[in-house]
Design a protein around this motif. Structure first.
Motif, short mmCIF file in Angstrom:
data_model
loop_
_atom_site.label_atom_id
_atom_site.label_comp_id
_atom_site.label_asym_id
_atom_site.label_seq_id
_atom_site.Cartn_x
_atom_site.Cartn_y
_atom_site.Cartn_z
N CYS A 1 1.66 -16.67 7.77
CA CYS A 1 1.89 -15.44 7.00
C CYS A 1 0.63 -14.57 7.02
N LEU A 2 -0.51 -15.21 6.82
CA LEU A 2 -1.79 -14.48 6.78
C LEU A 2 -2.05 -13.78 8.11
N TRP A 3 -1.76 -14.51 9.19
CA TRP A 3 -1.97 -13.95 10.53
C TRP A 3 -1.09 -12.71 10.73
N LEU A 4 0.17 -12.83 10.33
CA LEU A 4 1.10 -11.70 10.47
C LEU A 4 0.64 -10.52 9.63
N ALA A 5 0.22 -10.82 8.37
CA ALA A 5 -0.21 -9.74 7.47
C ALA A 5 -1.43 -9.04 8.04
N LEU A 6 -2.39 -9.80 8.55
CA LEU A 6 -3.61 -9.22 9.12
C LEU A 6 -3.29 -8.39 10.34
N ALA A 7 -2.38 -8.90 11.16
CA ALA A 7 -2.01 -8.17 12.37
C ALA A 7 -1.37 -6.84 11.99
N ALA A 8 -0.51 -6.85 10.96
CA ALA A 8 0.15 -5.61 10.52
C ALA A 8 -0.88 -4.65 9.96
N GLY A 9 -1.78 -5.17 9.12
CA GLY A 9 -2.83 -4.33 8.52
C GLY A 9 -3.71 -3.74 9.58
N CYS A 10 -4.00 -4.53 10.58
CA CYS A 10 -4.85 -4.09 11.68
C CYS A 10 -4.22 -2.93 12.40
N GLY A 11 -2.94 -3.04 12.67
CA GLY A 11 -2.22 -1.96 13.35
C GLY A 11 -2.27 -0.70 12.53
N GLY A 12 -2.10 -0.85 11.21
CA GLY A 12 -2.14 0.30 10.31
C GLY A 12 -3.49 0.96 10.34
N ALA A 13 -4.53 0.12 10.29
CA ALA A 13 -5.88 0.67 10.28
C ALA A 13 -6.17 1.40 11.57
N PRO B 1 7.82 17.90 0.69
CA PRO B 1 7.65 16.68 1.49
C PRO B 1 8.89 15.82 1.44
N SER B 2 9.29 15.31 2.59
CA SER B 2 10.48 14.48 2.66
C SER B 2 10.19 13.10 2.12
N THR B 3 10.94 12.72 1.10
CA THR B 3 10.68 11.42 0.48
C THR B 3 11.17 10.29 1.36
N ALA B 4 12.23 10.59 2.14
CA ALA B 4 12.78 9.53 3.00
C ALA B 4 11.82 9.17 4.12
N ALA B 5 11.20 10.26 4.70
CA ALA B 5 10.34 10.02 5.85
C ALA B 5 8.97 9.49 5.44
N THR B 6 8.51 9.89 4.21
CA THR B 6 7.16 9.50 3.81
C THR B 6 7.19 8.18 3.05
N ALA B 7 6.73 7.16 3.70
CA ALA B 7 6.66 5.85 3.05
C ALA B 7 5.39 5.79 2.22
N PRO B 8 5.39 5.08 1.10
CA PRO B 8 4.15 4.97 0.32
C PRO B 8 3.08 4.29 1.15
N PRO B 9 1.80 4.77 0.99
CA PRO B 9 0.74 4.18 1.83
C PRO B 9 0.57 2.70 1.55
N THR B 10 0.30 1.99 2.60
CA THR B 10 0.09 0.54 2.46
C THR B 10 -1.29 0.31 1.88
N GLU C 1 -8.37 5.22 3.53
CA GLU C 1 -8.51 6.56 2.95
C GLU C 1 -9.69 6.59 1.97
N ALA C 2 -9.77 5.54 1.13
CA ALA C 2 -10.84 5.48 0.14
C ALA C 2 -12.20 5.39 0.83
N MET C 3 -12.24 4.61 1.93
CA MET C 3 -13.50 4.48 2.66
C MET C 3 -13.90 5.80 3.29
N ALA C 4 -12.91 6.55 3.80
CA ALA C 4 -13.19 7.86 4.41
C ALA C 4 -13.71 8.82 3.35
N ASP C 5 -13.10 8.78 2.13
CA ASP C 5 -13.56 9.64 1.03
C ASP C 5 -15.00 9.31 0.67
#
Lengths: 196, 160
Positions: free
Chosen positions: B14-26, B59-68, B75-79
């Protein structure tokens, strides 16, 4: 001792699994980092480690010159600054240009202290090649050039060359006047983000 | 023991999958446009900007998914990076202004010391006026030059 080994033996597979897990996490975190060095900003620009190394070496040589100057070892301080201006440059970057312009100004000032007036003038000219815009650095280099002319005027005066001394003084005044104009411009830019 | 091992393997997967997903997002976030204006332009369908005189579409609510969590962290790091850069720029600006003021003051002193001809005496007075204006300007923007020249308009010349 043997008892302890026996007692923890059933936990060995867990320990192996935990180690593997830690390795997995480390690899995953490593894979998440952008390639090309340390992430610099949100645009993903990496910090140039070569430039950082140059700036660090420059700072160290300035400190070395401070120590030598404090011990009245002006030739030693000149040597440190000479090393700085001859450091291999990784590439052309604004921060490197500024460091070199500043270093040449300090080198020329030290030469004036050491009564090497002609060489001081040459160092100022070298420094000006790194500060072509009307920045603080250019203003400071012109200030040192003015000091060179002032010193030259004193030497000419002592040698009885009154007219030449007067010309050198006039040149010094003209240079200091130019410094006032440039530094005023630098200060006028305050708060506008350099738009002026 | 065997059940414990299976559980641990499950957690690792599970951890591996979660990290892989987070990595893709980042990675996706990192390649996203840095400037907010670009991000705005891309939020319009088809990549086109808003029609002049018309309000931008909601803004389209359907298209905009809440940020992971990972996107929020990026985003916080960029700020934080932006705020650090702004702060550094402001302090650098004042540092440069204070050094420029010190140089201006030294140059003024030297002009006045060397001035013999009436034209040069005039230059000296002009430089003093400029120095006073520069002190006002630096005081207004930076408040003071710690360990540097005075920003008090009427301070003696030289001030140190």
């Amino acid at each position: 001792m043997g008892g302890a080994v026996k007692r923890f033996a059933p936990l060995a597979p867990f320990a192996a699994l935990l180690s593997a897990l830690a390795l997995l996490v480390a690899v995953a975190i490593g894979a998440c980092r952008p390639a090309g060095g340390i992430a610099g900003d949100d645009a993903g620009t990496p910090i140039d480690t070569d430039v950082m190394a140059f700036l660090s070496a420059a700072r160290a040589l300035h400190h070395q010159a401070n120590v030598k100057e404090d011990a009245n070892d002006v030739p030693g301080a000149i040597d440190s600054m000479q090393k700085l201006v001859t450091l291999p440059q990784p590439r052309s970057a604004p921060e490197i240009e500024e460091v070199l312009a500043d270093a040449y100004a300090r080198l020329a000032e030290l030469r004036i202290k050491n009564k090497e007036i002609d060489q001081a003038g040459k160092d100022v000219e070298s420094g000006l090649l790194h500060a072509k815009e009307p920045t603080y650095f250019r203003g400071h280099l012109l200030e040192v050039r003015g000091m060179v002319e002032e010193e030259r005027a004193k030497q000419l005066e002592s040698a009885g060359k009154k007219d030449e001394a007067k010309a050198a003084r006039a040149k010094a005044i003209q240079l200091f006047d130019e410094v006032v104009q440039i530094q005023m411009k630098v200060i006028d830019k305050l708060g506008d983000g350099g738009k002026k | 023991m065997r059940r414990g091992l299976k559980g641990a393997i499950g957690i690792a997967a599970c951890l591996w999958l979660a990290l892989a997903a987070g990595c893709g997002g980042a990675a996706k976030d990192a390649s996203a446009p840095a400037s907010p204006s670009n991000a705005k332009a891309e939020s319009y369908p088809g990549g086109a900007g808003p029609t002049p005189g018309m309000p931008p579409p909601p803004p389209s609510t359907a298209a905009t998914a809440p940020p992971t969590g990972s996107a929020r962290r990026t985003e916080a790091m960029a700020d934080f990076e932006r705020a650090t850069r702004d702060l550094e720029a402001a302090s650098n600006e004042c540092g440069t202004a204070c050094r420029a003021l010190a140089s201006l003051e030294r140059a003024t002193v030297r002009i006045c010391e060397l001035a013999e001809e009436p034209a040069d005496v005039e230059r000296c007075e002009d430089a003093k006026k400029k120095l006073r204006n520069a002190r006002d300007r630096v005081r207004a923007s930076c408040n003071a030059c710690p360990g540097g020249p005075s920003v008090d308009r009427d301070a003696p010349i030289p001030s140190r």
